[in-house]
Each structure stands twice: as C-alpha cells, then as structure tokens.
Design a protein around this motif. Sequence first.
Motif, mmCIF file in Angstrom:
data_model
loop_
_atom_site.group_PDB
_atom_site.id
_atom_site.type_symbol
_atom_site.label_atom_id
_atom_site.label_comp_id
_atom_site.label_asym_id
_atom_site.label_seq_id
_atom_site.Cartn_x
_atom_site.Cartn_y
_atom_site.Cartn_z
ATOM 1 N N TYR A 47 71.596 -8.957 111.688
ATOM 2 C CA TYR A 47 70.854 -8.498 110.523
ATOM 3 C C TYR A 47 71.333 -7.110 110.122
ATOM 4 C CZ TYR A 47 66.992 -7.311 107.461
ATOM 5 O OH TYR A 47 66.246 -6.966 106.374
ATOM 6 N N ASP A 48 71.766 -6.967 108.883
ATOM 7 C CA ASP A 48 72.001 -5.669 108.254
ATOM 8 C C ASP A 48 71.725 -5.847 106.756
ATOM 9 O OD1 ASP A 48 74.236 -7.178 107.638
ATOM 10 O OD2 ASP A 48 75.647 -5.525 107.854
ATOM 11 N N GLU A 49 70.556 -5.450 106.340
ATOM 12 C CA GLU A 49 70.023 -5.641 104.993
ATOM 13 C C GLU A 49 69.777 -7.107 104.659
ATOM 14 O OE1 GLU A 49 73.256 -3.678 103.544
ATOM 15 O OE2 GLU A 49 72.518 -1.859 104.476
ATOM 16 N N ALA A 50 70.421 -8.029 105.316
ATOM 17 C CA ALA A 50 70.211 -9.467 105.168
ATOM 18 C C ALA A 50 70.741 -10.143 106.431
ATOM 19 C CB ALA A 50 70.943 -9.995 103.942
ATOM 20 N N TRP A 51 70.201 -11.310 106.730
ATOM 21 C CA TRP A 51 70.695 -12.055 107.880
ATOM 22 C C TRP A 51 72.068 -12.601 107.561
ATOM 23 C CZ3 TRP A 51 68.873 -11.936 112.593
ATOM 24 C CH2 TRP A 51 67.552 -11.536 112.796
ATOM 25 N N ARG A 52 72.994 -12.435 108.485
ATOM 26 C CA ARG A 52 74.370 -12.888 108.287
ATOM 27 C C ARG A 52 74.784 -13.793 109.442
ATOM 28 N NH1 ARG A 52 76.295 -10.215 104.079
ATOM 29 N NH2 ARG A 52 75.477 -8.171 103.613
ATOM 30 N N PRO A 65 76.273 -14.515 104.318
ATOM 31 C CA PRO A 65 74.830 -14.323 104.488
ATOM 32 C C PRO A 65 74.109 -15.675 104.456
ATOM 33 C CG PRO A 65 75.542 -13.532 102.340
ATOM 34 C CD PRO A 65 76.761 -13.969 103.074
ATOM 35 N N SER A 67 71.618 -16.433 102.769
ATOM 36 C CA SER A 67 71.195 -16.779 101.413
ATOM 37 C C SER A 67 72.240 -17.627 100.689
ATOM 38 C CB SER A 67 70.914 -15.512 100.603
ATOM 39 O OG SER A 67 72.080 -14.721 100.526
#
Length: 162
Positions: A47-52, A65, A67
């Motif tokens: 996780y860094d600003e969004a799950w990757r 990511p 998303s």
Amino acid sequence: MYWFIIIALIVLLLCWLLVVPVVLEVDTCVPFASMRWGKFAGAVIWYDEAWRFSFRMFFFKKTMPFSEMKRRPGKAAKSTHKKARPAKKNNLKKIVAIIKACEVKEWRLAIDTGDFTLNGQLYALNFIPLFYHHLSINFTGENYAYLKLQHQPWKIVYALLH
C-alpha cells in the motif's frame, strides 16, 4: 542421444523446482505481503496511496494498482442440485501434514490492548524464553505483526501423496 540429454535436463529442472523454498512474508507495520519461489517467481501486495499488486515470473514483470484490475463478468450459475458428499477425513490429515511441514523463520508481534490493567497483566509474557524478542506487550499504542514462513515444495508433494 540428444533426447536423453534433454530429458535429463528437464528432470533436473523439476527436481530443482521441488527443492527451492517458497517464502511467505507478511508485515502489518508497513502494509506489505509477499510470496517468493526462489529467484524466478514472486508476487507482492503493498500500500502506498493505493493498494498495488506486482507479479514476477522469469523475465515477465507486471505491476498495477488494484483499481485497474477488472473482474470478468461471470456466467450464470446452473441451478442443478447435486448430492453433497461427506468430506473425507484424509483431506484434514493432509492439510495438517502440510501445515506441520511449514517452517516459521521469523515472527514478531507487538500488542497494546488500550487497557493499562490488561497490558500490565500480560506484560510478563515478554520475558518467557519462547517469546523473548518476538512478543512485545507495550503501553505505547504500538500494534503490528510480522511473519516469515518458509516451505519446501517437495514436502507439500510428500504430504499430499503420503
């Protein structure tokens, strides 16, 4: 003669794949989980600003990511009912054998319950030799877990066949 060499190389490669360890690493302090199979395959979630998610196998590497991951539309489920078979007891024995073959290489656990009285009662666990340097009951609000497991693929095969 050449076919013998090719078959021997394939057998050696398969034997090597059974010996190379599979390592699973989970860290909740830094949201991170990884699984590696030697140097040639692995998957990482962080996780860094969004799950990757990152996947690597041989020379192929893909990072994206969550998303961007899209689900494929599923087919409608058939409504035919089949008789439920009772679960076999052998499956449970095999699962237990696979879990027993796993080696815990490293683990750390820090706990703060938020209740000073309960933390004080649990604080003595810090000094048990089995938990020394692994378990930390604290009063600072620090909660995290770290686990590193190693598994040999040949042990999984042995547990499934035995």
